[in-house]
Design a protein around this motif. Structure first.
Motif, PDB file in Angstrom:
ATOM      1  N   GLU A 135       0.820  -1.216   0.000  1.00  0.00           N
ATOM      2  CA  GLU A 135       0.000   0.000   0.000  1.00  0.00           C
ATOM      3  C   GLU A 135       0.852   1.263   0.000  1.00  0.00           C
ATOM      4  OE1 GLU A 135      -3.566   0.178   2.444  1.00  0.00           O
ATOM      5  OE2 GLU A 135      -3.483  -1.993   2.708  1.00  0.00           O
TER       6      GLU A 135
ATOM      7  N   ILE B  78      -5.109  -8.226   5.183  1.00  0.00           N
ATOM      8  CA  ILE B  78      -5.560  -6.841   5.317  1.00  0.00           C
ATOM      9  C   ILE B  78      -6.356  -6.648   6.603  1.00  0.00           C
ATOM     10  CG2 ILE B  78      -5.519  -6.276   2.857  1.00  0.00           C
ATOM     11  CD1 ILE B  78      -8.513  -6.888   2.746  1.00  0.00           C
TER      12      ILE B  78
ATOM     13  N   THR C 162      -9.319  -1.425   6.098  1.00  0.00           N
ATOM     14  CA  THR C 162      -8.978  -1.545   4.681  1.00  0.00           C
ATOM     15  C   THR C 162      -9.917  -2.513   3.981  1.00  0.00           C
ATOM     16  OG1 THR C 162      -6.656  -1.014   5.104  1.00  0.00           O
ATOM     17  CG2 THR C 162      -7.157  -2.177   3.055  1.00  0.00           C
TER      18      THR C 162
ATOM     19  N   GLY D  32      -3.941   1.209   9.172  1.00  0.00           N
ATOM     20  CA  GLY D  32      -3.646   1.124   7.747  1.00  0.00           C
ATOM     21  C   GLY D  32      -3.232   2.428   7.090  1.00  0.00           C
TER      22      GLY D  32
ATOM     23  N   SER E 200     -10.475   5.614   3.971  1.00  0.00           N
ATOM     24  CA  SER E 200     -10.512   4.301   4.622  1.00  0.00           C
ATOM     25  C   SER E 200     -10.374   4.354   6.130  1.00  0.00           C
ATOM     26  CB  SER E 200      -9.398   3.406   4.060  1.00  0.00           C
ATOM     27  OG  SER E 200      -8.132   4.044   4.201  1.00  0.00           O
TER      28      SER E 200
END
Length: 333
Positions: free
Chosen positions: A64, A102, A106, A130, A160
């Motif tokens: 990411e 994850i 996310t 995240g 997010s």
């Protein structure tokens, strides 16, 4: 400047990959299963979250952050829509919703963007780490401009991890990286930058129940300073006892900043100390790596670690660092 940018990116991957086998284990479990982690290891059979990852393999933490890097390089700024599109492509290509790696915020974000829903509305409750784990490239891109780093961090977190704590932790790490890459500062000054970023972020995120991130970063700094005469392992155990090391951003990020401060920005000390604490070890390793790498530079990192990461994952982190700095320079001109 390149040494620090490269250091931050490569140490993110090193901390991620080295912490991966210890993820969601307690310190006692880590000692029983691995002894002490000092290098890249394959995950033990007791490790269920990352059991398909090979030794030296990166996880979603690094992936990411590389997506954020690509957005900045291609757009010359943080572009929310481009970020969302790249995350959608990543989710489809790697079947991320079928994976175990994850985090919950996310996962919710990916489900919403894949179904065409309102991700900003869905992201209001995101309070895991995240956004903070992927934000280092924004700090690199905006080195020397803390306010812009914080503003872009807000934009990167809201889709997010839009809760007050989620935004605050992203801003804290972006501010700390921007300060570190610019250089000529102490770890205390980096910590103060992180506190400032958290304070701004707490005003920009959506109100959800959570402790103050800024207060917890300040607590981490005070705990480290109070016990400076003790071995770093004891200092980190103390941080773990008071703050925790879980995926909630108000545990993970203050802890990681405290370990960075305790290690005086040393990449090896920082990463090895935080991953052996366990819990969200890959993400905490990635964040500490990003901070220490930005502060001390790639030239201070074990070259064997760098070679292992770049060969295992076939990623040229140095070129990405060059492209990030080049794109940032074009914008400033």
């Amino acid at each position: 400047m390149l040494d620090k940018a490269y250091g931050s990116l490569i140490a993110t991957a090193i901390g991620d990959a080295m912490g991966m086998p210890a993820s969601f284990m307690s310190p006692t479990q880590i000692k029983r299963v691995y002894g002490k982690i000092t290098d890249f290891l394959p995950p033990d059979e007791a490790q269920t979250a990352h059991n398909a990852v090979e030794a030296g393999g990166i996880t979603d933490d690094t992936q990411e952050s590389l997506i954020i890097s690509s957005v900045l390089i291609e757009a010359g700024r943080f572009d929310t829509e481009l970020f969302v599109e790249k995350m959608r492509h990543w989710a489809n290509e790697y079947k991320m919703l079928d994976s175990t790696v994850i985090g919950p915020s996310t996962r919710k974000f990916l489900k919403v963007i894949l179904s065409g829903g309102d991700y900003l509305e869905a992201g209001k409750q995101g309070d895991t780490n995240g956004a903070a784990m992927r934000v280092a490239p924004i700090g690199i891109f905006n080195h020397g401009n803390m306010e812009k780093a914080i503003e872009d961090a807000v934009s990167s977190a809201l889709p997010s991890h839009g809760s007050r704590a989620g935004v605050a932790t992203a801003c804290a790490i972006a501010a700390a990286i921007a300060k570190s890459v610019e250089g000529k500062c102490s770890t205390r000054e980096v910590m103060e930058a992180a506190i400032y970023g958290a304070q701004v972020g707490e005003q920009r995120g959506f109100d959800q129940p959570a402790p103050s991130v800024a207060a917890r970063i300040r607590l981490a700094m005070e705990l480290v300073d109070r016990h400076r005469n003790k071995p770093i392992t004891e200092i980190c155990e103390n941080l773990y006892d008071y703050i925790g090391a879980g995926m909630k951003c108000y545990e993970s990020v203050p802890l990681s900043l405290g370990v960075f401060h305790a290690a005086s920005g040393d990449v090896t000390k920082g990463i090895l100390s935080v991953i052996n604490i366990g819990d969200d070890a890959d993400t905490n390793g990635a964040i500490v790596g990003a901070l220490c790498g930005a502060y001390s530079g790639a030239s201070t990192i074990n070259p064997d670690w760098i070679a292992k990461i770049e060969s295992t994952n076939a990623i040229n982190f140095k070129q990405i660092a060059k492209d990030l700095l080049g794109s940032a320079a074009d914008v400033k001109e």
